[in-house]
Write an enzyme that holds these catalytic residues in place. Structure first.
Site, PDB file in Angstrom:
ATOM      1  N   HIS A 109       0.845  -1.203   0.000  1.00  0.00           N
ATOM      2  CA  HIS A 109       0.000   0.000   0.000  1.00  0.00           C
ATOM      3  C   HIS A 109       0.880   1.254   0.000  1.00  0.00           C
ATOM      4  CE1 HIS A 109      -3.071   2.956   1.169  1.00  0.00           C
ATOM      5  NE2 HIS A 109      -2.143   3.400   2.006  1.00  0.00           N
ATOM      6  N   HIS A 125       1.558   5.065  -2.390  1.00  0.00           N
ATOM      7  CA  HIS A 125       1.898   6.459  -2.027  1.00  0.00           C
ATOM      8  C   HIS A 125       3.143   7.008  -2.721  1.00  0.00           C
ATOM      9  CE1 HIS A 125      -0.937   7.453   1.205  1.00  0.00           C
ATOM     10  NE2 HIS A 125      -0.834   6.204   1.610  1.00  0.00           N
ATOM     11  N   GLU A 148      -5.546   9.509   0.037  1.00  0.00           N
ATOM     12  CA  GLU A 148      -5.934   8.086   0.048  1.00  0.00           C
ATOM     13  C   GLU A 148      -6.987   7.747  -1.006  1.00  0.00           C
ATOM     14  OE1 GLU A 148      -3.342   6.731   3.146  1.00  0.00           O
ATOM     15  OE2 GLU A 148      -4.360   5.853   1.434  1.00  0.00           O
ATOM     16  N   SER A 175      -3.925   1.041  -4.859  1.00  0.00           N
ATOM     17  CA  SER A 175      -3.321  -0.208  -4.355  1.00  0.00           C
ATOM     18  C   SER A 175      -4.371  -1.290  -4.121  1.00  0.00           C
ATOM     19  CB  SER A 175      -2.567   0.061  -3.049  1.00  0.00           C
ATOM     20  OG  SER A 175      -3.441   0.623  -2.085  1.00  0.00           O
TER      21      SER A 175
END
Ligand code: HBI
Ligand code: FE
Length: 296
Positions: A134, A139, A182, A201
């Site tokens: 993730h 990110h 996010e 993700s």
């Protein structure tokens, strides 16, 4: 992976949850097992099969500039050479979720915390907390985009200021992170594209966020987002859409947040699934399949 993860557990209002030590650790790259490298490969290849045409161009540009591949779990030290030269950011390996203040302090200093362990094969489709895939796949590629790298640092600085105003501003800033970093969508000439890490993700949410008729898709507005509750353990009921990364950066650096926190003080929070008068509506969702409660 037999390395003990230094984790305490704490009784909180969300039950007995793992609260990680905030220690910065070394990425135990030599200790990753073949199974863990295979998990990385499986997740990487699965996302790369469905993200073209769904994730924004800037995501792919960052991913390729960093040279990430499914071949094996990337070495943070190698990524840092490229990342530091491009936008001044550095990855640090941590045990997992950090308390807000630690997290904000790292961001304000252009350090991005990346969980050093990767999920188990049986968690391949869902894991409730951020793991290495993730953080690294989700990110890090956008930290190669200067304007987004600037946004992330400005966000961290804003978080440290918000913490001084109290819990409500902290909650409002956490919503801002949630609905942009996010779960954010970007409006482009070719249509909506994903930039949020939680979406990019996730196999199923990469499809749902763009193609399902169930969720709302609403134009980004700073105060609207700061007042909107969100979901932790299901797909989002609402996705906010920015017109550009510049818009996002400006929204975080132009205003004086003091008066905003004052204005929002005591203001009702909006349920995650509401569409409000004044919203710029790309899609007013059907709400099909939404759980009844659970907004935070
Ligand atoms: N800690 N390691 C880590 N990674 C995150 O993404 C993270 C965090 N702590 C808090 C947090 N995110 C969110 O609550 C932000 O809104 C602050
Ligand atoms: Fe995340």
């Amino acid at each position: 992976m037999d390395q003990p993860r230094r984790v305490e557990h704490q009784m909180t209002d969300k039950g007995y949850v793992p609260v990680y030590t905030t220690a910065v650790v070394d990425q135990p790259w030599a200790s990753y097992s073949a199974e863990e490298h295979r998990t990385w490969a499986t997740l990487f290849e699965r996302q790369m099969a469905l993200l073209p045409g769904r994730a924004c161009d800037e995501f792919f540009a960052g991913l390729s500039e960093l040279g990430m591949s499914p071949h094996s779990i990337p070495k943070f030290s190698e990524l840092n050479e490229i990342l530091r030269a491009k936008t001044g950011w550095t990855l640090i390996a941590v045990e997992g979720l950090l308390p807000e203040l630690d997290f904000f302090t790292h961001l304000a200093n252009r350090r991005f915390p990346v969980t050093w362990w990767i999920r188990k094969p049986e968690q391949i489709d869902y894991i409730s907390e951020p793991d290495l895939f993730h953080d690294l796949f989700g990110h890090v590629p956008l930290l190669m985009l200067p304007i987004f790298a600037d946004y992330m640092q400005a966000y961290g600085e804003g978080g440290l200021k918000a913490a001084r105003y109290g819990n409500e501003p902290l909650t409002e800033l956490t919503r801002l992170y949630w609905y942009t970093v996010e779960f954010g969508l970007l409006n482009t000439a070719q249509g909506l594209r994903i930039y949020g890490s939680g979406i990019v993700s996730s196999k199923s949410e990469s499809l749902y966020s763009l193609e399902s008729t169930a969720p709302n898709r609403i134009g980004f507005d700073l105060k609207r987002v700061m007042r909107t509750r969100y979901r932790i353990d299901t797909f989002q009921k609402t996705y906010f859409v920015i017109d550009s990364f510049e818009q996002l950066f400006r929204a975080t650096v132009d205003p004086d947040f003091g008066p905003i926190y004052y204005e929002l003080k005591g203001a009702e929070a909006f349920p995650a699934g509401d569409v409000l008068d004044g919203d710029r509506v790309f899609q007013s969702g059907s709400g099909e399949g939404w759980p009844v409660d659970g907004d935070v």
